[in-house]
Design a protein around this motif. Sequence first.
Motif, PDB file in Angstrom:
ATOM      1  N   ARG A 147       0.815  -1.223   0.000  1.00 27.27           N
ATOM      2  CA  ARG A 147       0.000   0.000   0.000  1.00 27.27           C
ATOM      3  C   ARG A 147       0.849   1.273   0.000  1.00 27.27           C
ATOM      4  NH1 ARG A 147      -5.244  -1.614   1.385  1.00 27.27           N
ATOM      5  NH2 ARG A 147      -5.840   0.277   0.344  1.00 27.27           N
TER       6      ARG A 147
ATOM      7  N   ALA B 273       1.572   3.002  -2.649  1.00 21.66           N
ATOM      8  CA  ALA B 273       1.038   3.958  -3.626  1.00 21.66           C
ATOM      9  C   ALA B 273      -0.273   4.489  -3.076  1.00 21.66           C
ATOM     10  CB  ALA B 273       0.824   3.269  -4.969  1.00 21.66           C
TER      11      ALA B 273
ATOM     12  N   ARG C 156      -2.442   6.570   0.035  1.00 23.94           N
ATOM     13  CA  ARG C 156      -2.531   6.527   1.493  1.00 23.94           C
ATOM     14  C   ARG C 156      -1.669   7.547   2.219  1.00 23.94           C
ATOM     15  NH1 ARG C 156      -3.296   0.696   4.356  1.00 23.94           N
ATOM     16  NH2 ARG C 156      -5.539   0.712   4.281  1.00 23.94           N
TER      17      ARG C 156
ATOM     18  N   TYR D  77       0.413  12.241  -3.230  1.00 25.05           N
ATOM     19  CA  TYR D  77      -0.747  11.442  -3.671  1.00 25.05           C
ATOM     20  C   TYR D  77      -2.029  12.215  -3.399  1.00 25.05           C
ATOM     21  CZ  TYR D  77      -4.550   8.048  -3.252  1.00 25.05           C
ATOM     22  OH  TYR D  77      -5.764   7.416  -3.352  1.00 25.05           O
TER      23      TYR D  77
ATOM     24  N   ARG E 190      -5.107  13.243  -5.897  1.00 23.16           N
ATOM     25  CA  ARG E 190      -6.399  12.663  -5.549  1.00 23.16           C
ATOM     26  C   ARG E 190      -7.459  13.741  -5.271  1.00 23.16           C
ATOM     27  NH1 ARG E 190     -10.233  11.304  -3.562  1.00 23.16           N
ATOM     28  NH2 ARG E 190     -10.851   9.687  -2.123  1.00 23.16           N
TER      29      ARG E 190
ATOM     30  N   PHE F  71     -11.652   8.418  -5.579  1.00 24.19           N
ATOM     31  CA  PHE F  71     -10.682   7.337  -5.757  1.00 24.19           C
ATOM     32  C   PHE F  71     -10.836   6.642  -7.110  1.00 24.19           C
ATOM     33  CE2 PHE F  71     -10.004   2.728  -5.187  1.00 24.19           C
ATOM     34  CZ  PHE F  71      -8.646   2.727  -4.911  1.00 24.19           C
TER      35      PHE F  71
ATOM     36  N   ILE G 131       4.314  -0.694  -7.208  1.00 22.84           N
ATOM     37  CA  ILE G 131       3.120  -1.545  -7.309  1.00 22.84           C
ATOM     38  C   ILE G 131       2.052  -0.712  -7.993  1.00 22.84           C
ATOM     39  CG2 ILE G 131       2.480  -1.022  -4.883  1.00 22.84           C
ATOM     40  CD1 ILE G 131       1.081  -3.901  -4.970  1.00 22.84           C
TER      41      ILE G 131
ATOM     42  N   SER H 193      -4.183   0.633  -8.207  1.00 30.12           N
ATOM     43  CA  SER H 193      -5.507   0.136  -8.594  1.00 30.12           C
ATOM     44  C   SER H 193      -6.159  -0.369  -7.315  1.00 30.12           C
ATOM     45  CB  SER H 193      -5.382  -0.978  -9.639  1.00 30.12           C
ATOM     46  OG  SER H 193      -6.660  -1.335 -10.128  1.00 30.12           O
ATOM     47  N   ASP H 194      -7.106  -1.270  -7.405  1.00 34.13           N
ATOM     48  CA  ASP H 194      -7.672  -1.872  -6.205  1.00 34.13           C
ATOM     49  C   ASP H 194      -8.082  -3.304  -6.524  1.00 34.13           C
ATOM     50  OD1 ASP H 194      -8.563  -0.761  -3.358  1.00 34.13           O
ATOM     51  OD2 ASP H 194      -9.926  -2.360  -3.960  1.00 34.13           O
TER      52      ASP H 194
ATOM     53  N   MET I  55     -16.373   3.853  -3.643  1.00 31.58           N
ATOM     54  CA  MET I  55     -15.397   4.039  -2.565  1.00 31.58           C
ATOM     55  C   MET I  55     -15.852   5.251  -1.766  1.00 31.58           C
ATOM     56  SD  MET I  55     -12.853   2.340  -1.396  1.00 31.58           S
ATOM     57  CE  MET I  55     -12.068   1.353  -2.657  1.00 31.58           C
TER      58      MET I  55
ATOM     59  N   SER J  35      -6.401 -10.949   2.041  1.00 33.81           N
ATOM     60  CA  SER J  35      -6.454 -10.133   3.257  1.00 33.81           C
ATOM     61  C   SER J  35      -7.345 -10.738   4.331  1.00 33.81           C
ATOM     62  CB  SER J  35      -6.952  -8.739   2.913  1.00 33.81           C
ATOM     63  OG  SER J  35      -6.141  -8.175   1.911  1.00 33.81           O
TER      64      SER J  35
ATOM     65  N   HIS K  16       1.647  -5.798   6.872  1.00 29.20           N
ATOM     66  CA  HIS K  16       0.389  -5.478   6.176  1.00 29.20           C
ATOM     67  C   HIS K  16       0.599  -4.098   5.569  1.00 29.20           C
ATOM     68  CE1 HIS K  16      -4.333  -5.609   6.224  1.00 29.20           C
ATOM     69  NE2 HIS K  16      -3.823  -5.911   5.041  1.00 29.20           N
TER      70      HIS K  16
HETATM   71  O1  CP3 Z   1      -0.084  -0.885  -2.751  1.00 34.51           O
HETATM   72  C1  CP3 Z   1      -0.646   0.091  -3.222  1.00 34.51           C
HETATM   73  O2  CP3 Z   1      -0.673   1.174  -2.636  1.00 34.51           O
HETATM   74  C2  CP3 Z   1      -1.338  -0.039  -4.556  1.00 34.51           C
HETATM   75  C3  CP3 Z   1      -2.730   0.186  -4.550  1.00 34.51           C
HETATM   76  C4  CP3 Z   1      -3.685  -0.644  -3.718  1.00 34.51           C
HETATM   77  C5  CP3 Z   1      -4.905  -0.080  -3.239  1.00 34.51           C
HETATM   78  N1  CP3 Z   1      -5.636  -1.090  -2.686  1.00 34.51           N
HETATM   79  C6  CP3 Z   1      -5.286   1.342  -3.377  1.00 34.51           C
HETATM   80  C7  CP3 Z   1      -6.276   1.909  -2.446  1.00 34.51           C
HETATM   81  C8  CP3 Z   1      -3.666  -1.998  -3.359  1.00 34.51           C
HETATM   82  C9  CP3 Z   1      -2.588  -3.044  -3.560  1.00 34.51           C
HETATM   83  C10 CP3 Z   1      -4.918  -2.267  -2.726  1.00 34.51           C
HETATM   84  C11 CP3 Z   1      -5.310  -3.606  -2.263  1.00 34.51           C
HETATM   85  C12 CP3 Z   1      -6.519  -3.764  -1.463  1.00 34.51           C
HETATM   86  N2  CP3 Z   1      -7.690  -3.077  -1.546  1.00 34.51           N
HETATM   87  C13 CP3 Z   1      -6.673  -4.767  -0.471  1.00 34.51           C
HETATM   88  C14 CP3 Z   1      -5.645  -5.833  -0.129  1.00 34.51           C
HETATM   89  C15 CP3 Z   1      -4.544  -5.339   0.710  1.00 34.51           C
HETATM   90  C16 CP3 Z   1      -4.864  -5.102   2.151  1.00 34.51           C
HETATM   91  O3  CP3 Z   1      -4.628  -3.966   2.604  1.00 34.51           O
HETATM   92  O4  CP3 Z   1      -5.323  -6.026   2.841  1.00 34.51           O
HETATM   93  C17 CP3 Z   1      -7.973  -4.628   0.060  1.00 34.51           C
HETATM   94  C18 CP3 Z   1      -8.567  -5.480   1.160  1.00 34.51           C
HETATM   95  C19 CP3 Z   1      -8.610  -3.563  -0.627  1.00 34.51           C
HETATM   96  C20 CP3 Z   1      -9.999  -3.049  -0.468  1.00 34.51           C
HETATM   97  C21 CP3 Z   1     -10.016  -1.631  -0.045  1.00 34.51           C
HETATM   98  N3  CP3 Z   1      -9.674  -0.560  -0.858  1.00 34.51           N
HETATM   99  C22 CP3 Z   1     -10.378  -1.098   1.224  1.00 34.51           C
HETATM  100  C23 CP3 Z   1     -10.819  -1.930   2.410  1.00 34.51           C
HETATM  101  C24 CP3 Z   1     -10.232   0.308   1.155  1.00 34.51           C
HETATM  102  C25 CP3 Z   1     -10.576   1.337   2.216  1.00 34.51           C
HETATM  103  C26 CP3 Z   1      -9.511   1.470   3.240  1.00 34.51           C
HETATM  104  C27 CP3 Z   1      -8.167   1.960   2.722  1.00 34.51           C
HETATM  105  O5  CP3 Z   1      -7.925   3.173   2.734  1.00 34.51           O
HETATM  106  O6  CP3 Z   1      -7.385   1.143   2.308  1.00 34.51           O
HETATM  107  C28 CP3 Z   1      -9.757   0.615  -0.145  1.00 34.51           C
HETATM  108  C29 CP3 Z   1      -9.454   1.964  -0.648  1.00 34.51           C
HETATM  109  C30 CP3 Z   1      -8.127   2.209  -1.245  1.00 34.51           C
HETATM  110  N4  CP3 Z   1      -7.470   1.357  -2.084  1.00 34.51           N
HETATM  111  C31 CP3 Z   1      -7.352   3.383  -1.042  1.00 34.51           C
HETATM  112  C32 CP3 Z   1      -6.173   3.196  -1.792  1.00 34.51           C
HETATM  113  C33 CP3 Z   1      -5.047   4.170  -1.954  1.00 34.51           C
HETATM  114  C34 CP3 Z   1      -7.749   4.616  -0.191  1.00 34.51           C
HETATM  115  C35 CP3 Z   1      -8.856   5.395  -0.823  1.00 34.51           C
HETATM  116  C36 CP3 Z   1      -8.539   6.796  -1.271  1.00 34.51           C
HETATM  117  O7  CP3 Z   1      -7.421   7.147  -1.627  1.00 34.51           O
HETATM  118  O8  CP3 Z   1      -9.493   7.552  -1.307  1.00 34.51           O
END
Ligand code: CP3
Length: 340
Positions: free
Chosen positions: A25, A27, A29, A34, A38, A44, A71, A74-75, A89, A206, A316
Motif C-alpha cells: 500500500r 502507492a 494513502r 498522492y 487525488r 478514488f 506496485i 488500482s484496487d 469508494m 487479506s 500489512h
Molecule cells: O499498494 C498500493 O498502494 C497499490 C494500490 C492498492 C490499493 N488497494 C489502493 C487503495 C492496493 C494493492 C490495494 C489492495 C486492497 N484493496 C486490499 C488488499 C490489501 C490489504 O490492505 O489487505 C484490500 C482489502 C482492498 C480493499 C479496499 N480498498 C479497502 C478496504 C479500502 C478502504 C480502506 C483503505 O484506505 O485502504 C480501499 C481503498 C483504497 N485502495 C485506497 C487506496 C489508496 C484509499 C482510498 C482513497 O485514496 O481515497
Amino acid sequence: MLKNDLILRTIRGEKTERTPVWLMRQAGRILPEYRAVRNALSGFKELVETPALAAEVTIQPVDILQVDAAIIFSDILVIPEAMGLKYEMVEKRGPHFPETIKSKADVNKLKVAMAEDVHYTIDAIKLTKKELNGRVPLIGFAGAPWTIFAYMIEGGGSKTFSKARAMLYTDPELSHQLLQMITDSTINYLKGQIAAGADLVQIFDSWAGILSPAQYEIFSLKYIKQICDAIDEVPKTVFAKDAYFARKWFNDINCQTVGLDWCMDIGETRKIIKDKTLQGNLDPCALYGSNESIKIAVKSMIDQFGPTRHIANLGHGVYPDTDPEKVKYFVECVKELSRC
Ligand code: CP3
C-alpha cells in the motif's frame, strides 16, 4: 532491461548486495503528493480509471521513498466490478457495493471478466512501465478469490464477514460456483497485467485468517493454487494475512514468495516454508515509533530473516496516518543494515 532487479534476484534465491525493500500500500494513502493528485478529482475511482494519473501515483513512492519496486495503483475490487458488481469508494469509510450476491440468480447475472474489462489498469501498467524506464520492477496484483468473494457477499468491509462465511455453510455449491468465476476472471486479469509489463504479481488474501483451516483449504487455497498454476510467465507472491495455519500448505503452491504478517514468527516460518523467498513482516505500528526504535526493529527483522531469500516489507499495508519521513527512514534502515 531492469536497472534495479534486486527483488527478482532475491526471488530466485540468489545472494544479493543487500535486502530489497518496498511497502504494501505504498502507492497512495500516506504521501501528500498522492493527496494532491487525488483531491483534484471526483474520487478514488476516477484516479484508478485514469491511466496517466494512476501511473503518476504509482511512481511517486519510487522517487520519494526510494523503494526497490513499484506496485500498480488500482484496487482488488476492480474484479467484482468487471464481473458486473459495481463498487463505490466512500470517503473515509471504504468500499461499498450497492448490490450484493445473495442467490443463484445473482451469480448467474455475473460474467467471467476479461483483462479488457479492466482496460484502465492494463493501460496504466503500460504507461508506468514506459515512464519507469527500467528503474525498478513493477508489481501487478489481484485479490485472492476468497477475499473478493467476501466483499461481494458482504457488500463492504466487516469485522466478521459473517454473511460471507455463512454462505459457505448455507450454499457451498453456489459458493464454489462464484469462487470459480472469480478465479477465472483473476487469471485473465493477471495474464493481461503481465502482457502489459508487470514483472511479478502478488495475490492479496487479506481475509484469509477468518476461515478455519479446513474451510481455508477448500474455499481459498484451492483457488489460489489454480491461479498460481495458470501463471508461469512471472514470479508470484502469495500474502495470506493471519493464515499462520496455512503456511505448511504454501510449500506445495506454485509460487516463489510467501508474504508474512507481523504475528508470524520468522524462525518458525523458515522451518515450515522451505525453498521459497519470504516477504515482510514488520508491524506497521513500528513506524509510529522513534527513529531509534525503528532501527532496532528493522535490525531484528533483518537478523532473523538472514541475508538471502528475504524481501523486506511491512506485515500489512502501511497505515494511512504514518509519517512519510518514518517510511523513508524504514527504507534507509533496511538498505543500511542489510548491506553485505
Ligand atoms: O499498494 C498500493 O498502494 C497499490 C494500490 C492498492 C490499493 N488497494 C489502493 C487503495 C492496493 C494493492 C490495494 C489492495 C486492497 N484493496 C486490499 C488488499 C490489501 C490489504 O490492505 O489487505 C484490500 C482489502 C482492498 C480493499 C479496499 N480498498 C479497502 C478496504 C479500502 C478502504 C480502506 C483503505 O484506505 O485502504 C480501499 C481503498 C483504497 N485502495 C485506497 C487506496 C489508496 C484509499 C482510498 C482513497 O485514496 O481515497
